[in-house]
Motif scaffolding. Structure first.
Motif, mmCIF file in Angstrom:
data_model
loop_
_atom_site.group_PDB
_atom_site.id
_atom_site.type_symbol
_atom_site.label_atom_id
_atom_site.label_comp_id
_atom_site.label_asym_id
_atom_site.label_seq_id
_atom_site.Cartn_x
_atom_site.Cartn_y
_atom_site.Cartn_z
ATOM 1 N N GLY A 45 0.793 -1.054 0.156
ATOM 2 C CA GLY A 45 -0.209 0.027 -0.085
ATOM 3 C C GLY A 45 0.814 1.085 -0.294
ATOM 4 N N ILE A 46 1.953 1.214 -0.480
ATOM 5 C CA ILE A 46 3.059 2.283 -0.650
ATOM 6 C C ILE A 46 2.629 3.059 -2.225
ATOM 7 C CG2 ILE A 46 5.154 3.069 -0.761
ATOM 8 C CD1 ILE A 46 6.032 0.584 1.004
ATOM 9 N N PHE A 60 10.864 13.226 -0.104
ATOM 10 C CA PHE A 60 10.325 12.581 1.005
ATOM 11 C C PHE A 60 8.807 12.752 1.145
ATOM 12 C CE2 PHE A 60 14.636 13.618 1.891
ATOM 13 C CZ PHE A 60 15.140 12.573 2.342
ATOM 14 N N ALA A 61 8.022 11.662 1.493
ATOM 15 C CA ALA A 61 6.799 11.508 1.669
ATOM 16 C C ALA A 61 6.412 10.962 2.883
ATOM 17 C CB ALA A 61 6.224 11.066 0.357
ATOM 18 N N ASP A 62 5.475 11.439 3.671
ATOM 19 C CA ASP A 62 4.688 10.779 4.950
ATOM 20 C C ASP A 62 3.987 9.260 4.388
ATOM 21 O OD1 ASP A 62 5.972 12.316 6.648
ATOM 22 O OD2 ASP A 62 4.228 13.438 6.907
ATOM 23 N N LEU A 63 4.014 8.278 4.947
ATOM 24 C CA LEU A 63 3.291 7.313 4.531
ATOM 25 C C LEU A 63 2.120 7.206 5.509
ATOM 26 C CD1 LEU A 63 5.940 4.576 3.531
ATOM 27 C CD2 LEU A 63 4.666 5.919 2.312
ATOM 28 N N ALA A 74 11.432 7.591 1.252
ATOM 29 C CA ALA A 74 12.383 8.344 0.237
ATOM 30 C C ALA A 74 12.302 7.807 -0.995
ATOM 31 C CB ALA A 74 13.662 8.389 1.385
ATOM 32 N N TYR A 75 11.819 8.743 -1.893
ATOM 33 C CA TYR A 75 11.767 8.374 -3.369
ATOM 34 C C TYR A 75 13.148 8.990 -3.840
ATOM 35 C CZ TYR A 75 6.833 7.194 -2.636
ATOM 36 O OH TYR A 75 5.756 6.722 -2.243
ATOM 37 N N GLY A 225 0.939 14.093 13.138
ATOM 38 C CA GLY A 225 0.351 13.335 12.271
ATOM 39 C C GLY A 225 0.830 11.892 11.987
ATOM 40 N N MET A 226 1.737 11.345 12.870
ATOM 41 C CA MET A 226 2.052 9.892 12.839
ATOM 42 C C MET A 226 0.959 9.188 13.436
ATOM 43 S SD MET A 226 5.881 9.304 13.970
ATOM 44 C CE MET A 226 6.924 9.540 12.971
#
Length: 348
Positions: A45-46, A60-63, A74-75, A225-226
């Motif tokens: 689900g990423i 960088f993107a929050d999952l 980290a793409y 947000g976590m």
């Protein structure tokens, strides 16, 4: 060994098998991903990378839904279409990961594949060395770059290379890469009973960190947000030790299964049973009430605990004892000697 900045750990296995704080996803500059990466992202689900990047750039993107794998993705633009990469590009990514870890104190464990070795056709050993060199240029001591290798023969070749070049991977040649060497990671579970108790727990955690232990505490490592429940699960899974700071409120919530602690205790109980063979002393109860029975939850009544009453909260010998327990450095029994002459030959 010279003073190190950061650490590199070589792992034989799949980086999606367990949680990390940050997971590195390889992609091209367009961005595109290989079918293998696409399949893995879909399974967990990423989301796929979305924006175009320069070679060596990281997005960088929050999952959210995939926070069981990592809190942040980290793409990394490690491939230049139609299909090439370079040591310079991979080293730049290593520096980018180092910079991000330095700016975000909650990052302790980074999962990364050998970038550029698939569609970029880069030699796996060159990728590993470039990542290590870039990462170690400025990485904080607490953060570990974990390089994952799937194939046994590639793992053996890279490990031999890293072992032979430990003193040359740092650009300034002042330190060494630590292969499969990292600080103990300790998650601290506690209740915010009073401001004084919370401050004391924070002081204990700070002391552990000063002793080379990666103490993990919500006030430092839980970001806005976590997903709190998922964060707790990840920390419990990644921890080498778990400190259960038990006061009266903690015991009441644990026994009554109330709030976050009650939920956390359910996870801990399952992990406690499973870890009895592989890591029997993973959980370290620390009872901080004057009367030990008042602060001890029912599920740990048969577990050996450290009694640290309020009167000894500032006792440095208690801090040292906790450090010894975490490092498994308690006093050992003296060696066995020979039976005395007057009993030799006698049957028991």
């Amino acid at each position: 060994m010279g003073e190190m900045s950061g650490q590199v750990e070589l792992i034989r296995g799949d980086m999606f098998d367990g949680p990390s704080d940050l997971v590195v996803i390889p992609c091209s500059t367009i961005p595109t991903i290989t079918w293998f990466v696409e399949d893995r992202l879909r399974s967990f689900g990423i989301p796929e990378p979305l924006r175009e990047m320069e070679p060596g750039q990281i997005d960088f993107a929050d999952l959210g839904r995939a926070s069981n794998i990592a809190q942040v993705a980290a793409y990394a633009a490690s491939v230049i279409p139609p299909g090439s990469s370079s040591v310079d590009v991979i080293e730049k990514i290593g520096r980018g990961l180092s910079s991000y870890a330095s700016s975000n104190p909650w990052v302790g464990r980074i999962a990364c594949p050998l970038l550029g070795t698939g569609a970029g056709h880069l030699d796996p050993a060159e990728s590993a060395v470039a990542l290590a060199r870039g990462y170690l240029s400025a990485a904080p001591d607490r953060a570990i770059l974990r390089l994952f290798v799937l194939e046994d023969f590639i793992f053996s070749r890279i490990k031999t290379l890293l072992d032979s070049q430990l003193g040359t991977l740092r650009p300034e040649d002042s330190g060494k890469v630590a292969v499969a060497d990292r600080p103990l990671r300790v998650f601290i579970s506690y209740a915010r009973s009073t401001s004084e108790h919370t401050a004391w727990v924070k002081a204990v955690a700070a002391h552990l960190r000063s002793a080379g232990i990666d103490a993990r505490l919500d006030v430092w490592h839980l970001r806005p947000g976590m997903d709190v429940a998922q964060w707790m699960c990840n920390e419990l899974a990644m921890a080498d030790r778990v400190l259960l700071i038990c006061d009266q409120l903690y015991a009441q919530k644990a026994d009554g299964r109330h709030g976050g602690i009650g939920w956390e205790i359910r996870v801990i109980q399952g992990d406690l049973l499973q870890s009895q063979q592989s890591n029997p002393d993973k959980f370290v109860p620390v009872v901080v009430t004057e009367d030990i029975t008042e602060g001890m939850p029912a599920f740990i009544k048969a577990v050996f605990c450290l009694h640290w009453p309020p009167a000894r909260h500032k006792d440095s010998s208690m801090q040292d004892e906790l450090v010894r327990i975490i490092y498994r450095a308690q006093e050992e029994a003296p060696p066995l000697g020979r039976p005395p002459a007057f009993v030799v030959g006698r049957t028991p």
